[in-house]
Design a protein around this motif. Structure first.
Motif, PDB file in Angstrom:
ATOM      1  N   LEU A  40      -0.229  10.007   5.375  1.00  0.00           N
ATOM      2  CA  LEU A  40       0.833  10.230   4.436  1.00  0.00           C
ATOM      3  C   LEU A  40       2.262  10.712   4.873  1.00  0.00           C
ATOM      4  CD1 LEU A  40      -1.041  11.385   1.247  1.00  0.00           C
ATOM      5  CD2 LEU A  40      -0.505   8.776   2.096  1.00  0.00           C
ATOM      6  N   ALA A  41       1.945  11.791   5.926  1.00  0.00           N
ATOM      7  CA  ALA A  41       3.114  12.512   6.413  1.00  0.00           C
ATOM      8  C   ALA A  41       3.952  11.570   7.380  1.00  0.00           C
ATOM      9  CB  ALA A  41       2.600  13.680   7.397  1.00  0.00           C
ATOM     10  N   PHE A  47       4.329   8.516   6.882  1.00  0.00           N
ATOM     11  CA  PHE A  47       5.221   7.480   6.238  1.00  0.00           C
ATOM     12  C   PHE A  47       5.789   8.270   5.381  1.00  0.00           C
ATOM     13  CE2 PHE A  47       1.720   4.823   7.622  1.00  0.00           C
ATOM     14  CZ  PHE A  47       2.365   3.635   8.017  1.00  0.00           C
ATOM     15  N   GLY A  48       6.018   9.739   5.170  1.00  0.00           N
ATOM     16  CA  GLY A  48       6.901  10.338   4.349  1.00  0.00           C
ATOM     17  C   GLY A  48       6.480  10.314   2.860  1.00  0.00           C
ATOM     18  N   ILE A  49       5.019  10.243   2.899  1.00  0.00           N
ATOM     19  CA  ILE A  49       4.446  10.018   1.467  1.00  0.00           C
ATOM     20  C   ILE A  49       4.202  11.572   1.021  1.00  0.00           C
ATOM     21  CG2 ILE A  49       2.695   8.996  -0.232  1.00  0.00           C
ATOM     22  CD1 ILE A  49       2.915   6.512   1.666  1.00  0.00           C
ATOM     23  N   ASN A  50       4.519  11.934  -0.266  1.00  0.00           N
ATOM     24  CA  ASN A  50       4.199  13.267  -0.503  1.00  0.00           C
ATOM     25  C   ASN A  50       3.449  13.445  -1.798  1.00  0.00           C
ATOM     26  OD1 ASN A  50       6.165  14.701   1.299  1.00  0.00           O
ATOM     27  ND2 ASN A  50       7.819  13.661   0.226  1.00  0.00           N
ATOM     28  N   THR A  51       2.615  12.363  -2.288  1.00  0.00           N
ATOM     29  CA  THR A  51       1.846  12.338  -3.500  1.00  0.00           C
ATOM     30  C   THR A  51       0.928  13.335  -3.052  1.00  0.00           C
ATOM     31  OG1 THR A  51       2.497  10.020  -3.433  1.00  0.00           O
ATOM     32  CG2 THR A  51       0.654  10.724  -4.812  1.00  0.00           C
ATOM     33  N   PRO A  52       0.526  14.446  -4.277  1.00  0.00           N
ATOM     34  CA  PRO A  52      -0.827  15.049  -4.010  1.00  0.00           C
ATOM     35  C   PRO A  52      -2.000  14.588  -3.748  1.00  0.00           C
ATOM     36  CG  PRO A  52       0.582  15.612  -5.926  1.00  0.00           C
ATOM     37  CD  PRO A  52       1.069  14.181  -5.578  1.00  0.00           C
ATOM     38  N   LEU A  53      -2.956  15.361  -2.935  1.00  0.00           N
ATOM     39  CA  LEU A  53      -4.256  14.881  -2.493  1.00  0.00           C
ATOM     40  C   LEU A  53      -5.305  15.567  -3.465  1.00  0.00           C
ATOM     41  CD1 LEU A  53      -3.518  14.614   1.325  1.00  0.00           C
ATOM     42  CD2 LEU A  53      -4.278  12.498  -0.300  1.00  0.00           C
ATOM     43  N   VAL A  54      -6.534  14.814  -3.760  1.00  0.00           N
ATOM     44  CA  VAL A  54      -7.746  15.283  -4.262  1.00  0.00           C
ATOM     45  C   VAL A  54      -8.680  14.900  -3.449  1.00  0.00           C
ATOM     46  CG1 VAL A  54      -9.058  15.091  -6.352  1.00  0.00           C
ATOM     47  CG2 VAL A  54      -6.540  15.075  -6.696  1.00  0.00           C
ATOM     48  N   ALA A  55      -9.682  15.946  -2.960  1.00  0.00           N
ATOM     49  CA  ALA A  55     -10.668  15.514  -2.052  1.00  0.00           C
ATOM     50  C   ALA A  55     -11.774  15.232  -2.882  1.00  0.00           C
ATOM     51  CB  ALA A  55     -11.235  16.899  -1.345  1.00  0.00           C
ATOM     52  N   LEU A  56     -12.031  13.957  -2.533  1.00  0.00           N
ATOM     53  CA  LEU A  56     -13.304  13.082  -3.321  1.00  0.00           C
ATOM     54  C   LEU A  56     -14.378  12.668  -2.047  1.00  0.00           C
ATOM     55  CD1 LEU A  56     -14.257  12.060  -6.230  1.00  0.00           C
ATOM     56  CD2 LEU A  56     -13.430   9.794  -4.909  1.00  0.00           C
ATOM     57  N   HIS A  57     -15.297  13.226  -2.041  1.00  0.00           N
ATOM     58  CA  HIS A  57     -16.272  12.778  -0.983  1.00  0.00           C
ATOM     59  C   HIS A  57     -17.717  12.681  -1.301  1.00  0.00           C
ATOM     60  CE1 HIS A  57     -17.204  17.008  -0.666  1.00  0.00           C
ATOM     61  NE2 HIS A  57     -15.658  17.157  -0.697  1.00  0.00           N
ATOM     62  N   GLU A  58     -18.787  12.346  -0.635  1.00  0.00           N
ATOM     63  CA  GLU A  58     -20.177  12.156  -0.997  1.00  0.00           C
ATOM     64  C   GLU A  58     -20.661  13.317  -1.627  1.00  0.00           C
ATOM     65  OE1 GLU A  58     -22.648  11.094   2.239  1.00  0.00           O
ATOM     66  OE2 GLU A  58     -21.763  12.630   3.389  1.00  0.00           O
ATOM     67  N   HIS A  59     -20.250  14.567  -1.438  1.00  0.00           N
ATOM     68  CA  HIS A  59     -20.826  15.783  -1.661  1.00  0.00           C
ATOM     69  C   HIS A  59     -20.250  16.127  -3.129  1.00  0.00           C
ATOM     70  CE1 HIS A  59     -22.788  16.168   1.944  1.00  0.00           C
ATOM     71  NE2 HIS A  59     -21.537  16.153   2.657  1.00  0.00           N
ATOM     72  N   ASN A  60     -18.972  15.595  -3.493  1.00  0.00           N
ATOM     73  CA  ASN A  60     -18.474  16.048  -4.872  1.00  0.00           C
ATOM     74  C   ASN A  60     -18.173  15.042  -5.786  1.00  0.00           C
ATOM     75  OD1 ASN A  60     -16.127  14.861  -3.858  1.00  0.00           O
ATOM     76  ND2 ASN A  60     -15.076  17.060  -3.992  1.00  0.00           N
ATOM     77  N   GLU A  61     -18.534  13.692  -5.318  1.00  0.00           N
ATOM     78  CA  GLU A  61     -18.097  12.505  -6.090  1.00  0.00           C
ATOM     79  C   GLU A  61     -18.551  12.498  -7.463  1.00  0.00           C
ATOM     80  OE1 GLU A  61     -17.756   7.606  -5.922  1.00  0.00           O
ATOM     81  OE2 GLU A  61     -18.536   8.864  -4.176  1.00  0.00           O
ATOM     82  N   ASP A  62     -19.857  12.767  -7.660  1.00  0.00           N
ATOM     83  CA  ASP A  62     -20.732  12.816  -8.879  1.00  0.00           C
ATOM     84  C   ASP A  62     -19.979  13.899  -9.743  1.00  0.00           C
ATOM     85  OD1 ASP A  62     -22.450  10.664  -8.494  1.00  0.00           O
ATOM     86  OD2 ASP A  62     -23.881  12.154  -7.574  1.00  0.00           O
ATOM     87  N   ALA A 119       0.707  -1.109  -0.017  1.00  0.00           N
ATOM     88  CA  ALA A 119       0.190   0.019  -0.005  1.00  0.00           C
ATOM     89  C   ALA A 119       1.075   1.261   0.013  1.00  0.00           C
ATOM     90  CB  ALA A 119      -0.990  -0.016   1.131  1.00  0.00           C
ATOM     91  N   GLN A 120       1.932   1.309   0.704  1.00  0.00           N
ATOM     92  CA  GLN A 120       2.859   2.560   0.918  1.00  0.00           C
ATOM     93  C   GLN A 120       3.541   2.580  -0.508  1.00  0.00           C
ATOM     94  OE1 GLN A 120       5.553   2.299   4.255  1.00  0.00           O
ATOM     95  NE2 GLN A 120       4.230   0.811   5.151  1.00  0.00           N
ATOM     96  N   ALA A 121       3.813   1.572  -0.957  1.00  0.00           N
ATOM     97  CA  ALA A 121       4.735   1.688  -2.396  1.00  0.00           C
ATOM     98  C   ALA A 121       3.601   2.139  -3.552  1.00  0.00           C
ATOM     99  CB  ALA A 121       5.026   0.429  -2.792  1.00  0.00           C
ATOM    100  N   VAL A 122       2.335   1.851  -3.449  1.00  0.00           N
ATOM    101  CA  VAL A 122       1.441   2.335  -4.494  1.00  0.00           C
ATOM    102  C   VAL A 122       1.003   3.722  -4.155  1.00  0.00           C
ATOM    103  CG1 VAL A 122      -1.073   1.923  -4.970  1.00  0.00           C
ATOM    104  CG2 VAL A 122       0.072   0.029  -4.939  1.00  0.00           C
TER     105      VAL A 122
END
Length: 283
Positions: free
Chosen positions: A52-53, A55-70, A30-33
């Motif tokens: 993420l912090a 584990f030192g993972i700096n991959t960008p995040l995108v907010a995806l939740h029930e209000h904006n998923e569609d 999971a960490q590698a992915v």
């Protein structure tokens, strides 16, 4: 006019399970992915950002939740079709299990994008594994309705279910849910209450629904945290028949006299009329 079709090989949407408490449960894979994808779609970017912090993972995040998923699903699919690989995580545990994400996964699969699971923690399965109740057949109900009337109606419909029930509940409603379960299923139904699984104050209580209600009512600490209820199924034959009779009787009794309700419920379900007639509200 539609834009040009994306060229090249589509990326992969990785559905990644994250810890439900103990950070050691995030697998090496999971960490590698999470490190290797272009972006991570997260239910709560602040909470996922903390993970993420750590584990030192700096991959960008995108907010995806029930209000904006569609609204976002197709935009994310376009990124996947353009060759980017992305990950989907929830606040904790396995995405889509009582969490957002299925619309994105559905849209990705419909577009021909590969979706790949990265398994890990899941509160429902973790609770079932330590409950000591039948696990060869079970049904997951997620969270029950918040409103009392709808919750009681759902429980009445589940009262005759022969499979083990796995249900999530919050600290705000755990007492009321145990009370309602005692009414719908019978206070002597065996059950297990798993609280704060994998965390510092993890507890797993077993007994009847009445026992669990008494334990939670008596100890403030047992009303804190996140809960999984694992409830023994109604069983086969006579027990399931009686549970179904109680359910039908409760529905009929809202409109008919008790004697008529018991007679009809017995005819419909085959449950003993004497066991139904004279039931008080709440029995």
């Amino acid at each position: 006019m539609a834009g040009p079709e994306p060229q090249g090989v589509p990326g992969t949407l990785h559905v990644v399970a994250t810890p439900i408490g103990n950070l050691g449960d995030l697998s090496t894979r999971a960490q590698a992915v999470l490190r290797g994808v272009s972006a991570i779609c997260a239910e709560d970017t602040r909470r996922s950002g903390q993970l993420l912090a750590y584990f030192g993972i700096n991959t960008p995040l995108v907010a995806l939740h029930e209000h904006n998923e569609d609204a976002l699903a197709q935009r994310i699919v376009q990124r996947l079709l353009a060759g980017e690989s992305l990950a989907l995580v929830s606040d904790a545990g396995t995405p889509l299990v009582s969490d957002p994400g299925y619309r994105l996964v559905r849209a990705a699969r419909a577009a021909g994008v590969k979706t790949s699971p990265v398994p890990g923690a899941c509160a429902a399965i973790a609770a079932l594994s330590v409950a000591g109740l039948a696990s060869d057949r079970f049904t997951f109900e997620g969270f029950l309705p918040a409103k009392a009337a709808a919750r009681r109606e759902r429980l009445q419909r589940l009262s005759g279910e022969p499979r083990t029930l796995v249900i999530y509940e919050s600290s705000h409603r755990i007492v009321e849910t145990l009370e309602d379960m005692g009414v719908a299923f019978g206070a002597d139904r065996p059950a297990v209450l798993a609280r704060e699984l994998t965390k510092l104050f993890e507890t797993v209580l077993d007994g009847t629904l009445a026992d669990l209600l008494a334990a939670v009512t008596a100890d403030d600490n047992q009303r804190k945290g996140e809960f999984v209820l694992v409830v023994e199924g109604a069983g086969d034959d006579a027990e399931a028949q009686l549970a179904e009779g109680r359910r039908v009787y409760a529905l009929l009794n809202a409109h008919l006299p008790p004697s008529s309700s018991a007679k009809l419920a017995a005819e419909i379900t085959g449950a003993p009329r004497k066991a139904l007639y004279g039931m008080k509200d709440g029995e």
